[in-house]
Design a protein around this motif. Structure first.
Motif, PDB file in Angstrom:
ATOM      1  N   SER A 102      -2.753  -1.182   6.773  1.00  0.00           N
ATOM      2  CA  SER A 102      -3.584  -0.857   5.615  1.00  0.00           C
ATOM      3  C   SER A 102      -3.168   0.414   4.898  1.00  0.00           C
ATOM      4  CB  SER A 102      -5.043  -0.709   6.051  1.00  0.00           C
ATOM      5  OG  SER A 102      -5.194   0.416   6.912  1.00  0.00           O
ATOM      6  N   GLY A 103      -2.409   1.285   5.566  1.00  0.00           N
ATOM      7  CA  GLY A 103      -2.043   2.565   4.978  1.00  0.00           C
ATOM      8  C   GLY A 103      -3.088   3.647   5.202  1.00  0.00           C
ATOM      9  N   HIS A 104      -4.165   3.319   5.911  1.00  0.00           N
ATOM     10  CA  HIS A 104      -5.213   4.313   6.187  1.00  0.00           C
ATOM     11  C   HIS A 104      -4.663   5.399   7.110  1.00  0.00           C
ATOM     12  CE1 HIS A 104      -9.077   6.087   7.158  1.00  0.00           C
ATOM     13  NE2 HIS A 104      -8.846   5.887   8.442  1.00  0.00           N
ATOM     14  N   VAL A 105      -4.786   6.651   6.691  1.00  0.00           N
ATOM     15  CA  VAL A 105      -4.276   7.772   7.484  1.00  0.00           C
ATOM     16  C   VAL A 105      -5.186   7.987   8.690  1.00  0.00           C
ATOM     17  CG1 VAL A 105      -3.796  10.235   7.515  1.00  0.00           C
ATOM     18  CG2 VAL A 105      -3.158   8.865   5.524  1.00  0.00           C
ATOM     19  N   ARG A 151       8.447  -8.074   8.247  1.00  0.00           N
ATOM     20  CA  ARG A 151       7.673  -8.534   7.092  1.00  0.00           C
ATOM     21  C   ARG A 151       7.375  -7.412   6.099  1.00  0.00           C
ATOM     22  NH1 ARG A 151       5.776 -13.555   7.581  1.00  0.00           N
ATOM     23  NH2 ARG A 151       4.192 -13.188   5.990  1.00  0.00           N
ATOM     24  N   LEU A 152       7.576  -6.154   6.497  1.00  0.00           N
ATOM     25  CA  LEU A 152       7.304  -5.015   5.631  1.00  0.00           C
ATOM     26  C   LEU A 152       8.506  -4.083   5.602  1.00  0.00           C
ATOM     27  CD1 LEU A 152       3.663  -4.096   6.775  1.00  0.00           C
ATOM     28  CD2 LEU A 152       4.295  -5.404   4.749  1.00  0.00           C
ATOM     29  N   VAL A 153       8.606  -3.343   4.497  1.00  0.00           N
ATOM     30  CA  VAL A 153       9.617  -2.301   4.358  1.00  0.00           C
ATOM     31  C   VAL A 153       8.915  -1.048   3.850  1.00  0.00           C
ATOM     32  CG1 VAL A 153      11.590  -1.517   2.993  1.00  0.00           C
ATOM     33  CG2 VAL A 153      11.598  -3.802   3.978  1.00  0.00           C
ATOM     34  N   ALA A 154       9.204   0.093   4.458  1.00  0.00           N
ATOM     35  CA  ALA A 154       8.635   1.369   4.023  1.00  0.00           C
ATOM     36  C   ALA A 154       9.729   2.214   3.392  1.00  0.00           C
ATOM     37  CB  ALA A 154       8.005   2.108   5.194  1.00  0.00           C
ATOM     38  N   THR A 155       9.399   2.886   2.281  1.00  0.00           N
ATOM     39  CA  THR A 155      10.328   3.796   1.615  1.00  0.00           C
ATOM     40  C   THR A 155       9.695   5.171   1.529  1.00  0.00           C
ATOM     41  OG1 THR A 155       9.490   3.195  -0.581  1.00  0.00           O
ATOM     42  CG2 THR A 155      11.381   1.972   0.228  1.00  0.00           C
ATOM     43  N   ALA A 156      10.438   6.190   1.943  1.00  0.00           N
ATOM     44  CA  ALA A 156       9.997   7.582   1.815  1.00  0.00           C
ATOM     45  C   ALA A 156      10.850   8.237   0.742  1.00  0.00           C
ATOM     46  CB  ALA A 156      10.145   8.318   3.145  1.00  0.00           C
ATOM     47  N   SER A 157      10.191   8.692  -0.327  1.00  0.00           N
ATOM     48  CA  SER A 157      10.911   9.237  -1.469  1.00  0.00           C
ATOM     49  C   SER A 157      10.675  10.727  -1.592  1.00  0.00           C
ATOM     50  CB  SER A 157      10.448   8.546  -2.758  1.00  0.00           C
ATOM     51  OG  SER A 157      10.959   9.198  -3.899  1.00  0.00           O
ATOM     52  N   GLN A 158      11.642  11.413  -2.170  1.00  0.00           N
ATOM     53  CA  GLN A 158      11.512  12.854  -2.365  1.00  0.00           C
ATOM     54  C   GLN A 158      10.545  13.211  -3.479  1.00  0.00           C
ATOM     55  OE1 GLN A 158      15.461  14.503  -2.669  1.00  0.00           O
ATOM     56  NE2 GLN A 158      15.777  14.427  -0.466  1.00  0.00           N
ATOM     57  N   ASP A 159       9.939  12.205  -4.156  1.00  0.00           N
ATOM     58  CA  ASP A 159       8.848  12.520  -5.084  1.00  0.00           C
ATOM     59  C   ASP A 159       7.516  12.622  -4.357  1.00  0.00           C
ATOM     60  OD1 ASP A 159       8.175   9.902  -4.508  1.00  0.00           O
ATOM     61  OD2 ASP A 159       8.541   9.147  -6.528  1.00  0.00           O
ATOM     62  N   GLY A 160       7.548  12.508  -3.015  1.00  0.00           N
ATOM     63  CA  GLY A 160       6.336  12.666  -2.213  1.00  0.00           C
ATOM     64  C   GLY A 160       5.579  11.390  -1.957  1.00  0.00           C
ATOM     65  N   THR A 161       6.132  10.240  -2.332  1.00  0.00           N
ATOM     66  CA  THR A 161       5.433   8.970  -2.124  1.00  0.00           C
ATOM     67  C   THR A 161       6.039   8.218  -0.949  1.00  0.00           C
ATOM     68  OG1 THR A 161       6.875   7.733  -3.631  1.00  0.00           O
ATOM     69  CG2 THR A 161       4.941   8.793  -4.583  1.00  0.00           C
ATOM     70  N   LEU A 162       5.174   7.618  -0.163  1.00  0.00           N
ATOM     71  CA  LEU A 162       5.602   6.709   0.888  1.00  0.00           C
ATOM     72  C   LEU A 162       4.931   5.370   0.615  1.00  0.00           C
ATOM     73  CD1 LEU A 162       6.089   7.394   4.657  1.00  0.00           C
ATOM     74  CD2 LEU A 162       5.200   5.215   3.859  1.00  0.00           C
ATOM     75  N   PHE A 176       0.857  -1.188   0.000  1.00  0.00           N
ATOM     76  CA  PHE A 176       0.000   0.000   0.000  1.00  0.00           C
ATOM     77  C   PHE A 176       0.889   1.232   0.000  1.00  0.00           C
ATOM     78  CE2 PHE A 176       0.465  -1.237   4.491  1.00  0.00           C
ATOM     79  CZ  PHE A 176       0.929  -0.074   5.061  1.00  0.00           C
ATOM     80  N   ARG A 177       0.259   2.378  -0.146  1.00  0.00           N
ATOM     81  CA  ARG A 177       1.026   3.606  -0.055  1.00  0.00           C
ATOM     82  C   ARG A 177       0.170   4.684   0.559  1.00  0.00           C
ATOM     83  NH1 ARG A 177       2.633   5.842  -6.029  1.00  0.00           N
ATOM     84  NH2 ARG A 177       1.448   7.758  -6.101  1.00  0.00           N
ATOM     85  N   LEU A 178       0.808   5.602   1.272  1.00  0.00           N
ATOM     86  CA  LEU A 178       0.100   6.709   1.887  1.00  0.00           C
ATOM     87  C   LEU A 178      -0.217   7.760   0.829  1.00  0.00           C
ATOM     88  CD1 LEU A 178       1.135   5.239   4.400  1.00  0.00           C
ATOM     89  CD2 LEU A 178       1.641   7.464   5.418  1.00  0.00           C
ATOM     90  N   PRO A 179      -1.208   8.615   1.078  1.00  0.00           N
ATOM     91  CA  PRO A 179      -1.501   9.681   0.106  1.00  0.00           C
ATOM     92  C   PRO A 179      -0.259  10.516  -0.178  1.00  0.00           C
ATOM     93  CG  PRO A 179      -3.234   9.540   1.763  1.00  0.00           C
ATOM     94  CD  PRO A 179      -2.139   8.633   2.225  1.00  0.00           C
ATOM     95  N   THR A 225      -1.862   0.928  -5.371  1.00  0.00           N
ATOM     96  CA  THR A 225      -2.010   2.045  -4.437  1.00  0.00           C
ATOM     97  C   THR A 225      -2.448   3.327  -5.132  1.00  0.00           C
ATOM     98  OG1 THR A 225       0.291   2.737  -4.724  1.00  0.00           O
ATOM     99  CG2 THR A 225      -0.143   1.053  -3.067  1.00  0.00           C
ATOM    100  N   ARG A 226      -2.668   3.245  -6.443  1.00  0.00           N
ATOM    101  CA  ARG A 226      -2.997   4.455  -7.189  1.00  0.00           C
ATOM    102  C   ARG A 226      -3.700   4.074  -8.473  1.00  0.00           C
ATOM    103  NH1 ARG A 226       0.487   5.557 -11.569  1.00  0.00           N
ATOM    104  NH2 ARG A 226       2.220   4.090 -11.803  1.00  0.00           N
ATOM    105  N   ASP A 227      -4.003   5.058  -9.301  1.00  0.00           N
ATOM    106  CA  ASP A 227      -4.518   4.816 -10.638  1.00  0.00           C
ATOM    107  C   ASP A 227      -3.511   5.378 -11.643  1.00  0.00           C
ATOM    108  OD1 ASP A 227      -6.125   4.019 -12.665  1.00  0.00           O
ATOM    109  OD2 ASP A 227      -7.858   5.230 -12.115  1.00  0.00           O
ATOM    110  N   LEU A 228      -3.712   5.063 -12.907  1.00  0.00           N
ATOM    111  CA  LEU A 228      -2.840   5.639 -13.928  1.00  0.00           C
ATOM    112  C   LEU A 228      -3.010   7.154 -13.967  1.00  0.00           C
ATOM    113  CD1 LEU A 228      -3.413   3.104 -16.847  1.00  0.00           C
ATOM    114  CD2 LEU A 228      -1.339   3.358 -15.484  1.00  0.00           C
ATOM    115  N   THR A 229      -1.910   7.856 -14.109  1.00  0.00           N
ATOM    116  CA  THR A 229      -1.968   9.306 -14.224  1.00  0.00           C
ATOM    117  C   THR A 229      -2.455   9.684 -15.626  1.00  0.00           C
ATOM    118  OG1 THR A 229       0.286   9.484 -15.061  1.00  0.00           O
ATOM    119  CG2 THR A 229      -0.008   9.471 -12.660  1.00  0.00           C
ATOM    120  N   PRO A 230      -2.940  10.927 -15.801  1.00  0.00           N
ATOM    121  CA  PRO A 230      -3.331  11.356 -17.154  1.00  0.00           C
ATOM    122  C   PRO A 230      -2.212  11.195 -18.174  1.00  0.00           C
ATOM    123  CG  PRO A 230      -4.150  12.896 -15.517  1.00  0.00           C
ATOM    124  CD  PRO A 230      -3.267  11.934 -14.781  1.00  0.00           C
ATOM    125  N   GLN A 231      -0.964  11.469 -17.761  1.00  0.00           N
ATOM    126  CA  GLN A 231       0.151  11.314 -18.689  1.00  0.00           C
ATOM    127  C   GLN A 231       0.341   9.850 -19.069  1.00  0.00           C
ATOM    128  OE1 GLN A 231       2.130  13.570 -20.319  1.00  0.00           O
ATOM    129  NE2 GLN A 231       2.841  11.729 -21.372  1.00  0.00           N
TER     130      GLN A 231
END
Length: 946
Positions: free
Chosen positions: A328-331, A578-589, A285-288, A932-938
């Motif tokens: 679950s990733g629910h904020v 059992r899980l690994v979290a990554t925080a990226s500078q593109d704003g995704t966790l 999953f991913r956070l907003p 965790t997301r949908d396809l972007t318009p691009q």
């Protein structure tokens, strides 16, 4: 009108000229463009008319023709008119570059060194098939085109006997290849409508017009439906192909593309792409998204798990601390702390959450998000971490490390004035698991060390060890970004990058800081973050968004974490690993699985046979100077004690029954080439039969019948003379070569079924599930099947065209699959010996093949380090598993739900066989839990709007 139109590249003119001459000798009127086409010329009208007026269309395949725009136009026109297309393979071209209309048809080999006359004969045969049908097809095509180009002038419609002849031709068109074109159907429908109108004018013009209108509407609806279906099929296949190309770039995007492919139309290609994407993607999953994190402070954004693993916290450039459910990733909540939240950390009991808030540290209540108090200043930012042994928070910043006791409020400077330099500036910090040591990455100037790692005593601040490199721009200088202790505190992982560029991850001794191993050298990419997990697993991130999981012991890649588009600033394991979290500078966790789906449940370098049980599996193994059989659990639990069936490895054969109940062993033969047979009950751990010595086996391993009472094996020719009674192939006498015998375990008597002229002997001899049939395959690739009761041969012999590895009956006994060292799997009909299909997806030899007990699937393992699952009925490839070593066995569990593989490295792995492979709704439901997301318009413009 011509009999045949030849489409080719002018670079192949010599061959085509010869081909045209040969066709003309066969009485064919050939249309071929001998003048060529000027580079800027539009598709000439003459060529268009020639394609339309020819009965058949021959396409000469070569690298030049498939890339010729004019040949492409000719192919498109021929396909549009449903011409009989005859591909002629002159020179090799990759399949993907060949037009679909050509690739989907059976090619006639026509290599320049091949049998030219045979190729011409096959072309003529293809052209002459349904010759009268093709003549009529061309005739009505030309008339329909004239009618269409004239604005569908009624005066050009067929009438009388000519219309009747055309309608008879149309009625006979069902199932024809090629069939009538939509334009021909429209033309004949219009002609019949006109004729009907003329006839009905005698009894009422209005009735005729209404009937014709209804017929045209129905036809239009049918045509429209067919066109929509064809369009959806093409789009689904294109999206599935895009999904496959994205597997190595972003598996989550691959799932999204496969999802849209299935939604468009559930083609086999779309479902295969979805299964492959689900297998490849470890994302959970991913956070907003928090937006691009272009902060001035090094190390942003940040992430931390609570000690109980139920929560996770994210710090952002915007000064928010986001608390989410770690399952679950629910904020749950978001708190504005002010400034840039450059680091977050939970206390050892999880009751406090610390965060950097601009120039200071703040303490939050994880349950409410409220700020409890503010702590020391960290100057320009830094890194924080709680001690696992005390309510102490370590803070890097202000060119030092501050230890803050959050219970008493007291602080002290850990490194001020300490060696190696009075000008020390700390960045990353980590506590050892016992809280007694602190590892610090630092920069100091001036001084003897510019950048390195400092290991200090957490209580006294005493320097325990130093690791660093000389300063001054020397090319071997290093910068350490982050450090992390292993769970047992014995090792330290460090993310570092040399001054000359690139990066790597080092494993150091956690007490001396001496280098133990270099891992994952990155070319031209800086290593940014690292975390140590249980079981020797290392999670890492880099400046280009690269992240993944690998073994700290071997450096083997376990899982790639693909999808981040900017630097991974921090990476962290959940407490249970059992899980690994990554925080990226593109704003995704993102949160990923840290469980290796391909992790072996057992590592048995000496194993050479494997059988699945309901609760585990049985292996026969040659190790430690003995032959043994052992029962294992698939849950990675301890195995049963080994059943030693021979104190030495001096044995001629050791083999297991298909259900794992029995093990057979034949010791090394004596000087007379005779040896006894011993049969063991594996579960009861006892010897159940000892058969007196007879001629020792020759060839592949013997095989048990389903009830364990009979054993089929190959023997040398002398067995036909020494053992009786005898039966040859098909009931006749043996031919003098190696023989196939059935031995009764209770009496020890052999019965000879047949012999082979293949000097290497019999390779495999399985029984059918009901024990009524036995198949024999020799090393040379010939397969025969016998009735066990009568000894008579069933069906006809067939051959696989290469060396045979293994045979396996389908559960109903109607088909048999043959694995070959020539990288093929041949499926044949048992009753007739007719070859049903040859599967060629493996790229190297296939040592094993097996049907699932329920008959739904076919599994194989190959020397190309893959295991594959096929639909047993359609023989369509459903799933591919990647193995670390060449595969040697693939066996189904009794419930057909899982597959066990054994590779040459001795790894036994358990895989889900094919959950939901043939069910598009189930695949889409599973996909919803893995994106965790949908396809972007691009992305939609790139992949869906082509």
């Amino acid at each position: 009108m011509a009999d045949v139109f030849v489409s080719y590249s002018r670079r192949d003119s010599a061959y085509v000229h010869r081909l045209v001459g040969a066709l003309q000798k066969h009485g064919k009127d050939v249309w071929v463009d001998v003048e060529g086409i000027r580079d800027a010329e539009v598709f000439p009208e003459a060529l268009r008319r020639a394609v339309e007026g020819s009965d058949a269309f021959v396409f000469v395949i070569s690298p030049d023709s498939v890339h010729s725009p004019f040949c492409e136009q000719e192919v498109d026109r021929a396909a549009e008119l449903n011409k009989r297309i005859v591909p002629l393979a002159l020179r090799a071209v990759p399949d993907a570059e060949i037009p679909e209309e050509i690739r989907s048809r059976n090619w006639i080999p026509a290599g320049e060194d091949g049998d030219f006359d045979a190729s011409v004969t096959r072309v003529v045969t293809a052209i002459d098939t349904d010759l009268e049908w093709e003549h009529q097809h061309t005739r009505w095509t030309v008339k329909a085109l004239q009618w269409d180009e004239a604005g569908r002038d009624r005066s050009l419609l067929l009438r009388g006997s000519e219309l009747a002849t055309a309608e008879q031709w149309l009625a006979a068109g069902d199932g024809k290849d090629p069939g009538p074109t939509p334009l021909e159907r429209q033309y004949l429908t219009a002609a019949r409508g006109a004729a009907a109108r003329r006839q009905r004018a005698l009894v009422g013009v209005s009735l005729g017009i209404a009937a014709a209108s209804i017929a045209l509407v129905i036809f239009a609806l049918i045509s429209r439906g067919q066109a929509i279906d064809a369009k959806n099929t093409a789009k689904s296949r294109a999206l599935a192909a895009d999904s496959q190309t994205q597997l190595a770039i972003d598996p989550e995007r691959s799932i999204l593309l496969a999802r849209d492919a299935i939604r468009t139309k559930a083609t086999p290609e779309a479902m295969f792409a979805m299964r492959a994407a689900l297998d490849a993607s470890p994302v959970r999953f991913r956070l907003p998204d928090s937006g691009p994190q272009n902060c001035a402070v090094l190390g942003l954004p940040s992430v931390a798990f609570s000690p109980d693993g139920r929560q996770m916290a994210e710090g952002t450039c915007q000064g928010n601390v986001v608390i989410a459910d770690a399952r679950s990733g629910h904020v749950i909540r978001s708190t504005k702390v002010g400034g840039q939240a450059s680091s977050v950390a939970y206390s050892r009991d999880g009751s406090t959450l610390a965060a950097i808030a601009g120039p200071r540290v703040v303490l939050l209540d994880p349950a409410t998000g409220a700020i409890r108090r503010r702590g020391p200043s960290v100057g320009g930012g830094g890194h924080i971490v709680f001690s696992p042994a005390a309510p102490v928070l370590a803070i890097s910043g202000n060119a030092n490390v501050t230890l803050w006791n959050v219970a008493t409020g007291r602080t002290r400077q850990l490194l001020h004035g300490r060696p190696p330099s009075p000008g020390l500036a700390a960045s990353s910090i980590a506590f050892s698991p016992d809280g007694r040591r602190i590892a610090v990455t630092f920069v100091s100037q001036p001084g003897p060390v510019a950048n390195g790692i400092l290991l200090v005593d957490a209580s006294t601040g005493r320097t325990l060890a130093v690791r660093g490199q000389p300063f001054g721009g020397r090319p071997n200088g290093l910068f350490y970004e982050e450090v992390a202790f292993s769970p047992d505190g014995k090792r330290l992982a460090a993310a570092e990058h040399p001054l000359e560029g690139g990066g790597r991850y080092d494993i150091l001794d956690a007490r001396t800081l001496k280098l133990e191993r270099k891992l994952n050298r990155l070319a031209d990419v800086e290593a940014t973050t690292v975390a140590f997990g249980p079981g020797g697993r290392l999670a890492f991130g880099a400046a280009d968004g690269t992240a993944g999981l690998e073994s700290a012991d071997t450096g083997r890649s376990i899982l790639p974490y693909q999808g981040s588009t900017a630097a991974v600033a921090q990476i962290a394991f959940s407490p249970d690993g059992r899980l690994v979290a990554t925080a990226s500078q593109d704003g995704t966790l993102r949160v990923w699985s840290a469980v290796d789906p391909a992790a072996p449940v057992a590592q048995l370098p000496g194993a050479f046979d494997l059988r699945a049980l309901g609760h585990g599996f049985v292996t026969s193994e040659q190790a430690r100077g003995r032959l043994s059989v052992q029962m294992w659990r698939t849950t990675r639990g301890p195995p049963e004690p080994p059943l030693v069936i021979a104190p030495t490895t001096d044995a001629d054969a050791i083999f297991l029954s298909s259900d794992g109940r029995f093990a057979g062993i034949i010791p090394a033969p004596d000087k007379a080439q005779r040896a006894p047979l011993h049969v063991w009950n594996v579960a009861e751990r006892r010897l159940v039969a000892s058969v007196p010595p007879s001629i020792a086996p020759f060839g592949g391993e013997p095989e048990f019948s389903p009830n364990g009472r009979l054993i089929a094996m190959g023997k040398p020719p002398s067995a036909a003379r020494s053992d009786a009674p005898q039966r040859g192939t098909g009931g006749g006498p043996p031919s003098g070569g190696p023989v196939l015998v059935i031995e009764d375990v209770r009496t020890g008597k052999d019965r000879v079924l047949g012999s082979t002229s293949c000097g290497a002997g019999w390779r495999t001899q399985p029984f059918s599930n009901d024990g009524k049939l036995v198949a024999g395959g020799d090393f040379c690739g010939h397969v025969n099947i016998w009735n066990v009761a009568t000894g008579k041969r069933v069906g006809h012999e067939f051959a696989i065209g290469g060396e045979l590895a293994r045979l396996f009956f389908s559960p109903d006994g109607k088909r048999i699959a043959a694995a070959g060292w020539n990288s093929t799997i041949t499926v044949a009909d048992v009753a007739t010996g007719r070859i049903v299909a040859v599967l060629t997806d493996h790229t190297r030899g296939v040592p094993t093949v097996e049907y699932s007990p329920d008959g739904r699937y076919l599994a194989s393992a190959g020397l190309d380090s893959t295991a594959r699952i096929w639909d047993a009925q359609t023989l369509r490839l459903l799933r591919t598993f990647k193995l670390p070593d060449p595969g040697s066995l693939a066996v189904f569990t009794p419930d057909s739900r899982r597959v066990l593989t054994l590779d040459d490295g001795g790894g036994v792995r358990v895989w889900d066989a094919c959950t939901a492979c043939g069910d598009p709704k189930a695949l889409l439901t599973l996909a919803r839990t893995r994106v965790t997301r949908d396809l972007t318009p691009q992305e939609r413009r790139t992949f869906e709007d082509d």
